[in-house]
Design a protein around this motif. Structure first.
Motif, PDB file in Angstrom:
ATOM      1  N   ILE A 145      -2.571  21.775   9.690  1.00 42.56           N
ATOM      2  CA  ILE A 145      -3.889  20.955   9.484  1.00 42.56           C
ATOM      3  C   ILE A 145      -3.950  20.724   8.130  1.00 42.56           C
ATOM      4  CG2 ILE A 145      -6.186  21.778  10.110  1.00 42.56           C
ATOM      5  CD1 ILE A 145      -5.413  23.757  12.131  1.00 42.56           C
ATOM      6  N   ILE A 146      -4.612  19.275   7.962  1.00 43.98           N
ATOM      7  CA  ILE A 146      -4.764  18.834   6.672  1.00 43.98           C
ATOM      8  C   ILE A 146      -6.165  18.550   6.653  1.00 43.98           C
ATOM      9  CG2 ILE A 146      -4.216  16.780   5.092  1.00 43.98           C
ATOM     10  CD1 ILE A 146      -1.868  18.411   5.711  1.00 43.98           C
ATOM     11  N   LYS A 147      -6.916  19.127   5.636  1.00 42.36           N
ATOM     12  CA  LYS A 147      -8.430  18.627   5.166  1.00 42.36           C
ATOM     13  C   LYS A 147      -8.630  17.990   4.043  1.00 42.36           C
ATOM     14  CE  LYS A 147      -9.828  23.117   7.723  1.00 42.36           C
ATOM     15  NZ  LYS A 147     -10.632  24.402   7.460  1.00 42.36           N
ATOM     16  N   LYS A 148      -9.721  17.292   3.738  1.00 43.31           N
ATOM     17  CA  LYS A 148     -10.146  16.475   2.769  1.00 43.31           C
ATOM     18  C   LYS A 148     -10.034  17.062   1.429  1.00 43.31           C
ATOM     19  CE  LYS A 148     -12.286  12.543   5.401  1.00 43.31           C
ATOM     20  NZ  LYS A 148     -13.575  12.051   5.586  1.00 43.31           N
ATOM     21  N   ASP A 149     -10.628  18.318   1.350  1.00 44.10           N
ATOM     22  CA  ASP A 149     -10.756  19.122   0.144  1.00 44.10           C
ATOM     23  C   ASP A 149      -9.515  19.618  -0.356  1.00 44.10           C
ATOM     24  OD1 ASP A 149     -10.315  20.936   2.262  1.00 44.10           O
ATOM     25  OD2 ASP A 149     -12.204  22.164   1.955  1.00 44.10           O
ATOM     26  N   GLY A 150      -8.481  19.288   0.040  1.00 44.58           N
ATOM     27  CA  GLY A 150      -7.295  19.609  -0.422  1.00 44.58           C
ATOM     28  C   GLY A 150      -6.730  20.926   0.027  1.00 44.58           C
ATOM     29  N   GLN A 151      -7.232  21.489   1.272  1.00 44.40           N
ATOM     30  CA  GLN A 151      -6.899  22.537   1.977  1.00 44.40           C
ATOM     31  C   GLN A 151      -5.666  22.214   2.857  1.00 44.40           C
ATOM     32  OE1 GLN A 151      -8.011  25.913   1.264  1.00 44.40           O
ATOM     33  NE2 GLN A 151      -8.969  24.432  -0.611  1.00 44.40           N
ATOM     34  N   GLY A 208       0.681  -1.073   0.041  1.00 46.79           N
ATOM     35  CA  GLY A 208      -0.058  -0.039  -0.050  1.00 46.79           C
ATOM     36  C   GLY A 208       0.845   1.378   0.063  1.00 46.79           C
ATOM     37  N   GLU A 209       0.207   2.513  -0.365  1.00 45.00           N
ATOM     38  CA  GLU A 209       0.842   3.592  -0.333  1.00 45.00           C
ATOM     39  C   GLU A 209       0.482   4.618   0.737  1.00 45.00           C
ATOM     40  OE1 GLU A 209       0.609   7.187  -3.615  1.00 45.00           O
ATOM     41  OE2 GLU A 209       1.142   5.414  -4.553  1.00 45.00           O
ATOM     42  N   PRO A 210       1.341   5.315   1.441  1.00 48.37           N
ATOM     43  CA  PRO A 210       1.201   6.146   2.491  1.00 48.37           C
ATOM     44  C   PRO A 210      -0.007   7.342   1.956  1.00 48.37           C
ATOM     45  CG  PRO A 210       3.154   6.495   1.865  1.00 48.37           C
ATOM     46  CD  PRO A 210       2.696   5.235   1.261  1.00 48.37           C
ATOM     47  N   GLN A 211      -1.056   7.744   2.688  1.00 47.99           N
ATOM     48  CA  GLN A 211      -1.737   8.847   2.398  1.00 47.99           C
ATOM     49  C   GLN A 211      -1.411  10.107   3.414  1.00 47.99           C
ATOM     50  OE1 GLN A 211      -3.641   8.670  -0.439  1.00 47.99           O
ATOM     51  NE2 GLN A 211      -2.796   6.609  -0.783  1.00 47.99           N
ATOM     52  N   LEU A 212      -1.731  11.116   2.568  1.00 50.89           N
ATOM     53  CA  LEU A 212      -1.889  12.281   3.442  1.00 50.89           C
ATOM     54  C   LEU A 212      -2.935  12.476   4.341  1.00 50.89           C
ATOM     55  CD1 LEU A 212       0.216  14.781   4.144  1.00 50.89           C
ATOM     56  CD2 LEU A 212      -0.847  15.959   2.194  1.00 50.89           C
ATOM     57  N   LEU A 213      -2.860  12.263   5.585  1.00 53.11           N
ATOM     58  CA  LEU A 213      -4.089  11.868   6.438  1.00 53.11           C
ATOM     59  C   LEU A 213      -4.702  13.301   6.937  1.00 53.11           C
ATOM     60  CD1 LEU A 213      -3.316   8.864   8.636  1.00 53.11           C
ATOM     61  CD2 LEU A 213      -4.685   9.032   6.445  1.00 53.11           C
ATOM     62  N   GLU A 214      -5.921  13.478   6.912  1.00 50.84           N
ATOM     63  CA  GLU A 214      -6.640  14.610   7.468  1.00 50.84           C
ATOM     64  C   GLU A 214      -6.554  14.687   8.983  1.00 50.84           C
ATOM     65  OE1 GLU A 214     -11.281  16.293   7.811  1.00 50.84           O
ATOM     66  OE2 GLU A 214     -10.682  14.096   7.381  1.00 50.84           O
ATOM     67  N   GLY A 215      -6.176  15.867   9.534  1.00 52.09           N
ATOM     68  CA  GLY A 215      -6.154  16.209  11.112  1.00 52.09           C
ATOM     69  C   GLY A 215      -5.208  17.246  11.144  1.00 52.09           C
ATOM     70  N   GLU A 216      -5.079  17.517  12.361  1.00 54.69           N
ATOM     71  CA  GLU A 216      -4.146  18.412  13.100  1.00 54.69           C
ATOM     72  C   GLU A 216      -2.835  17.976  13.454  1.00 54.69           C
ATOM     73  OE1 GLU A 216      -3.761  22.090  16.275  1.00 54.69           O
ATOM     74  OE2 GLU A 216      -5.448  21.271  15.758  1.00 54.69           O
ATOM     75  N   TRP A 217      -1.689  18.262  12.909  1.00 51.94           N
ATOM     76  CA  TRP A 217      -0.443  17.406  12.991  1.00 51.94           C
ATOM     77  C   TRP A 217       0.618  18.700  13.752  1.00 51.94           C
ATOM     78  CZ3 TRP A 217       0.780  12.364  11.467  1.00 51.94           C
ATOM     79  CH2 TRP A 217      -0.304  11.803  10.478  1.00 51.94           C
TER      80      TRP A 217
END
Length: 353
Positions: A291-297, A256-265
């Motif tokens: 902070i990563i959001k699902k909508d590419g923000q 599997g390929e790692p994903q840029l996960l949503e959330g506050e890091w």
């Protein structure tokens, strides 16, 4: 008064016989995950801890641990020495995790464990021999040698080990003989005696919890996982890049390929050197939270002082396998509902390792 004894976390354990253990305690949020971001054309890593829970991924990294054992290990990461510098909240989290495991019970007859070792302080327990012994060993370094304090041991009531210290010596690499440690054990009487109850032993043999005659709680661990080694290396500032390489190598072996996960890091370490300008550091994501959001923000958020914060928003887009194009172009200094725009923009390619 009972205390929680915390020993420095160590790695590179070797088994002496079957179920061995090595002493370790440290502290970290049990819901942590780790992201490795390599910025193209800039030789750096940025490592963040996430507020999101990903139990499937975490269980994969700690394949021989139960979820309750993972919570204890994570609570211990980052606590150095014997815990004297640990905050009350850290100790509370450790004690709560210990109590949960003790209530579970684990292996019903935990006295059958043997030996342990780790990089600076470790313990060896040999019970199934003609000369049962408990030894506490301080290893200074591979080049210098170690101090070994030994005790005669016996077992009572299935889980209690009785011991009486009777000898100690330095084994130094530059000397062909041992140097006796000048402690008159025979004159110490009861002060040289003690006992150790094993209150929890995991089915996998990786975690042991013991309580001593002076009210001290010990947590001992046989195996450490690459993620755990990295967090501990970051907390000490020693061997971070080596721990990064090991964890990346382990992750590359998984499907599997790692994903840029949503959330506050939260940023906890970066190999990129910070500049004299905190504003530039904040704009480059070298401090505060991401902070990563699902909508590419994406947003960088940094607490400054007295309620003032730096905020910078932007977008990210996946351009190829593991590679994201990031553009941050809307920075501001914020206080409450008011904001002061800042003229600044940054772009980079982010590779998720």
């Amino acid at each position: 008064m009972a205390t929680t004894e915390i020993a420095a976390l160590g790695f590179g354990f070797r088994l002496t016989q079957f179920p061995p253990f090595s002493s370790s305690l440290s502290n970290r949020n049990p819901n942590n995950a780790i992201a490795f971001n390599s910025i193209r054309k800039i030789p750096n890593f940025r490592i963040c801890s996430s507020s999101l829970t990903n139990e499937t991924e975490e269980q994969g990294l700690f394949s021989n641990f139960t979820q309750d054992e993972i919570r204890l290990v994570d609570a211990l990461i980052g606590i150095q020495g014997r815990g004297r510098a640990a905050s009350p909240q850290q100790l509370k989290e450790v004690e709560r995790a210990v109590q949960i495991l003790e209530d579970i019970k684990g292996v019903p007859d935990p006295r059958t464990f043997v030996g342990v070792d780790f990089f600076s302080v470790f313990q060896e327990v040999y019970l199934q021999t003609n000369d049962p012994r408990v030894s506490n060993i301080v290893k200074f370094s591979d080049a210098v040698g170690e101090l070994k304090v030994e005790a005669v041991a016996s077992v009572r009531d299935g889980k209690r080990i009785l011991f009486q210290f009777d000898r100690a010596a330095f084994s130094l690499k530059f000397l062909p003989f041992k140097v006796p440690y000048p402690v008159p054990f025979r004159l110490l009487g009861d002060e040289a005696k003690g006992w150790l109850d094993t209150t929890y032993l995991s089915d996998s043999g990786n975690i042991r919890i013991s309580r001593g005659n002076k009210g001290t709680t010990f947590v001992l661990q046989k195996e450490t996982e690459p993620r755990q080694e990295l967090l501990s290396a970051i907390s000490t500032g020693i061997g971070v890049t080596e721990a990064i390489d090991k964890l990346i190598s382990t992750a590359q072996d998984k499907d599997g390929e790692p994903q840029l996960l949503e959330g506050e890091w939260k940023m906890i370490w970066s190999s990129q050197v910070e500049t004299d300008s905190w504003l530039e550091n904040a704009a480059n994501g070298l401090m505060g939270s991401q902070i990563i959001k699902k909508d590419g923000q994406m947003k960088f958020l940094v607490d400054i002082v007295l309620g003032f914060r730096f905020s910078m928003t932007g977008t990210f887009q996946k351009t190829e396998s593991k590679i994201y194009d990031v553009k941050m172009d809307d920075p501001a200094i914020i206080f409450g509902s008011f904001g002061l725009p800042v003229n600044m923009e940054t772009r980079f390619n982010l590779e998720l390792l």
